[in-house]
Enzyme design. Structure first.
Site, PDB file in Angstrom:
ATOM      1  N   HIS A  57       0.812  -1.227   0.000  1.00 10.96           N
ATOM      2  CA  HIS A  57       0.000   0.000   0.000  1.00 10.96           C
ATOM      3  C   HIS A  57       0.839   1.268   0.000  1.00 10.96           C
ATOM      4  CE1 HIS A  57      -4.066  -1.794   0.778  1.00 10.96           C
ATOM      5  NE2 HIS A  57      -3.282  -2.822   1.011  1.00 10.96           N
ATOM      6  N   ASP A  73       3.436   9.722  -0.505  1.00  3.97           N
ATOM      7  CA  ASP A  73       2.283   8.923  -0.051  1.00  3.97           C
ATOM      8  C   ASP A  73       1.985   7.877  -1.115  1.00  3.97           C
ATOM      9  OD1 ASP A  73       0.020   8.149   1.396  1.00  3.97           O
ATOM     10  OD2 ASP A  73      -0.570  10.217   1.812  1.00  3.97           O
TER      11      ASP A  73
END
Ligand code: ADP
Ligand code: G6P
Length: 471
Positions: free
Chosen positions: A162, A370
């Site tokens: 992720h 991110d």
């Protein structure tokens, strides 16, 4: 032991043990992108979720929730310190996020990482049906695919990361780089958020093991490991429905009144993490007030920053610095009853988050790095009337999918200030066209399309859709 045809493994279960003091259990999500992504999938699929319930005592037996079995893996205080806080969040997390904080290396942490990964693999080996699918999530569990393959060669094993996967020159700093890659190569499919990450992985495998590796597949030990980019998404329809619920609309109106009915509301919602660029954003905002470009009475900023990984030193330092800066800005620029920044550290339920998204004219999402950033997607999904402006860092995975956002480089303070002003002063027709395009994208590429695309590639019936593989 009951077995499942789909077993998902993630370090964190979707609920906090603090939510169920009386043993009652509900789908109260732990804040964090991984849980937000997987929660809608598992609600509709008979599956077992193997994970850690948040404490350091014996593993609590949790009841099934919405048909999903929760299988808890215990962590001892040493595992918590050395695996979760140590190797996962003080070695891998900073290294994978461009080393924006210095990664630490300790041999004891590596021992704990191996130990906990083995425990997860053994739990999966017990609960997976013969020929079933085991889907391993994220950087806490990179050794699980290979360990599980040894125990259960009959399973189809997927791995999805992720967070970003760093370029070779950063990854090569890891003392145990070869073991970590080997662990991931135990999977049949290794998935990343972005094509660049898949490319980094293939390059590393070719370099470290000297085996044939492309961005799509790797040949190793007589097996083919597929590789691909599968940008994670959200339950777009659920967020849009929530944002149109009459109680949420009323709550958004009330929130705005409570803020003093300003002309503009800027909102940020982050875990308190040094990757999120909170300090850079506060500095940009404070300079805009100081220079008179932003007037405190007309514009209000709401910063939600839910504490995270609270015993890790770098997180404690960050929280202290953020709170000092918020205090400074309010002290310098606020008035009685009119703070420049409203600062909240509480976890909110989905309806309250939707009300906040609905209330905000500008959503400032400016991480330094991110993997995806689901908050940006949630905001867009909540803007059902196409109003509002998304200020988005180029270094969030979401930027590759939503180029219509007001994109900024958060390291460039002047650029950040210009971007914030552009979003605040956006022409409504232009802003609506941008929002419409982003909403259309999220409507098509929602969490269901992510799951379909990943699982069909894993079972060999589908292939990575081309439009999702380009950065
Ligand atoms: P990360 O995965 O790094 O935490 P994301 O933006 O991808 O970042 O995901 C964060 C998730 O956590 C989102 O689904 C968001 O709605 C949720 N979240 C963030 N802050 C809060 C909060 N204060 N209360 C409840 N949920 C939150
Ligand atoms: C990110 C990670 C997840 C993690 C979440 C919350 O989204 O990719 O794996 O669960 O942050 O962090 P925490 O340490 O509280 O689980």
């Amino acid at each position: 032991m009951r077995q499942s045809s789909l077993v998902v493994m993630a370090n964190r279960l979707p609920i906090d043990d603090s939510v169920a003091p009386d043993g009652a259990c509900e789908w109260r999500r732990s804040p964090g992108g991984l849980v937000s992504a997987l929660h809608p999938l598992l609600k509709h699929t008979p599956a077992t979720w193997i994970g850690w319930a948040g404490g350091t005592g014996p593993a609590p037996a949790l009841p099934d929730v919405d048909g999903v079995r929760l299988h808890t893996v215990p962590l001892t205080p040493e595992d918590f310190r050395d695996h979760y806080e140590g190797f996962a969040n003080a070695t891998l997390w900073p290294l994978y996020h461009d080393a924006v904080e210095q990664p630490e290396h300790h041999r004891r942490w590596w021992e704990a990482y191996q130990r906990v990964n083995r425990r997860f693999a053994e739990a999966a080996a017990e609960v997976a049906e013969p020929g079933g699918v085991a889907w391993v999530q994220d950087y806490h569990l990179q050794l699980v695919p290979a360990l599980l393959r040894e125990l259960r060669p009959d399973l189809r094993i997927g791995f999805f990361l992720h967070v970003p996967f760093p370029p070779p020159e950063l990854f090569m700093q890891l003392p145990r780089r070869a073991e970590l890659l080997r662990g991931m190569l135990g999977a049949d499919l290794v998935g990343f958020q972005r094509a660049q990450a898949a490319h980094n992985f293939a390059q590393l495998v070719a370099k470290v093991f000297g085996v044939p590796a492309t961005d799509r597949q790797i040949e190793v030990d007589g097996r083919t490991v597929r590789v691909g980019a599968f940008p994670v998404s959200i339950d777009t329809a659920e967020m849009a429905a929530l944002a149109t619920r009459p109680d949420v609309v009323a709550r958004a109106d009330q929130l705005r009144k409570d803020l003093g009915d300003p002309e503009h509301v800027i909102l940020s919602v982050d875990r308190m993490d040094y990757t999120k660029g909170i300090e850079h954003r506060l500095k940009a905002y404070s300079e805009l007030i100081a220079s008179g470009h932003v007037k405190v009475r007309d514009t209000v900023m709401v910063q939600v920053a839910v504490p995270s990984r609270e015993r890790v030193g770098q997180y404690q330092i960050l929280r202290d610095r953020v709170e000092r800066e918020v205090g400074r800005i309010n002290g310098e620029f606020g008035r009685v009853g009119e703070p420049a920044i409203h600062y909240l550290t509480q976890p909110f339920d989905r309806a309250e988050l939707a009300a906040l998204y609905r209330m905000a004219d500008v959503m400032a999402v400016t991480p330094l790095r991110d993997g995806m950033n689901l908050v940006a997607k949630e905001y867009v999904a909540a803007r059902v009337d196409d109003s509002g402006a998304l200020l988005l860092s180029e270094f969030a995975g979401a930027a590759a999918e939503m180029p219509e956002a007001y994109l900024v480089n958060p390291h460039d303070l002047e650029g950040l200030k210009q971007g914030l002003l552009a979003a605040l002063q956006a022409d409504p027709a232009d802003a609506a066209a941008r929002m419409r395009a982003m909403r259309a994208h999220l409507h098509r590429y929602d969490i269901r399309s992510w799951v379909r695309s990943y699982l069909s590639t894993l079972d060999g019936t589908g292939s990575v859709p081309h439009e999702l593989t380009t950065d």
